[in-house]
Scaffold this active site. Sequence first.
Site, short mmCIF file in Angstrom:
data_model
loop_
_atom_site.label_atom_id
_atom_site.label_comp_id
_atom_site.label_asym_id
_atom_site.label_seq_id
_atom_site.Cartn_x
_atom_site.Cartn_y
_atom_site.Cartn_z
N THR A 1 34.63 41.98 36.51
CA THR A 1 33.23 41.70 36.39
C THR A 1 32.56 43.10 37.06
O THR A 1 32.80 43.05 38.38
CB THR A 1 32.67 40.51 37.29
OG1 THR A 1 33.11 39.34 36.71
CG2 THR A 1 31.09 40.50 37.47
N LYS B 1 28.42 38.53 31.06
CA LYS B 1 28.95 38.23 32.00
C LYS B 1 27.85 38.14 33.40
O LYS B 1 27.89 37.40 34.13
CB LYS B 1 30.23 38.98 32.57
CG LYS B 1 31.07 38.67 33.63
CD LYS B 1 31.62 37.25 33.52
CE LYS B 1 32.34 36.74 34.74
NZ LYS B 1 33.59 37.26 34.96
N LYS C 1 30.04 39.70 45.99
CA LYS C 1 30.03 41.17 45.01
C LYS C 1 29.39 40.73 43.70
O LYS C 1 28.61 41.52 43.14
CB LYS C 1 31.66 41.12 44.76
CG LYS C 1 31.89 42.23 43.58
CD LYS C 1 33.44 42.45 43.09
CE LYS C 1 33.84 41.39 42.43
NZ LYS C 1 33.35 41.33 40.69
#
Length: 307
Positions: free
Chosen positions: A104, A180, A248
Amino acid sequence: MNDQERSAPPRVGVVGLGAMGLGMARSLRSAGYDVGVHDLRADVAAEFAREGGTAYATPAELASVVDVLVGVVVNSAQTEAVLFGEGGAVPRLRPGAVFVMCSTVDPARSAELADRLAESGVLYLDAPVSGGAVRAAAGELTMMTSGPAEAYALAGPVLDAMSATVYRLGESAGLGSKVKVVNQLLAGVHIAAAAEAMALGIRAGVPAEALYEVITHSAGNSWMFENRMAHVLAGDYTPLSAVDIFVKDLGIVLDSARPERFPLPLAATAHQMFLQAAAAGLGGEDDSAVIKIFPGIDLPEPTEGSN
């Protein structure tokens, strides 16, 4: 390349044998691929080799023997190191090989990677994944992919071996990562909301098991509530996806929206909740541990057999 080489299955490598990468590598082996691996933890790579794969000491050594290299590391910095760092893969990947990027990352960084790899004649598939460690091990991930037709021609069967569904979203690198980002926005917000709801119910005196039973059979249910609050009921915060991952990922969500001047109030609030959990020393615990930021609640104790 002769006809025999053209008809042979591609040689596949996986870099990063964490909760997701190890399951993906095993799924590839189960599908009949000869799989090489590299991980900074040499013992993890050696264990996979004992199962029938082959371990390599550096990404470069692995890259020299594969047609498709799958990167399943934590973030863009680690991806950069795998490709361009000391012992990196790029100098040893043959022209026409495919790098499949499953981490990601910011969509803009994904597009940059595609351009840099193209300079070496390496094809690129932007291919972040969703589904968790259990689905990775079963070869049932969802993959959000984009890239050129030539990359799919070589790596398409490899993607299929790791996934239940492979979405082909277009040719431009970054499209998969954009989807995503949206997925992680929802996932992070849903986990945070699930934790808040469960914490409220517990504080109000509702037995946690009863609350879970009712909500999972009511309109307020979500996949994340059903999955993550089961961890809370078990008192098991073994990290399948850690708090730090959502620090994150929700950071990437917010960063990607900032150039568009696009407001994300729910994502921002959820990010602060995960940051609070990480600041309290919970960053390495399962992301359901975000429930521990709420005061004055007695959470279920670990059940027998949980960690």
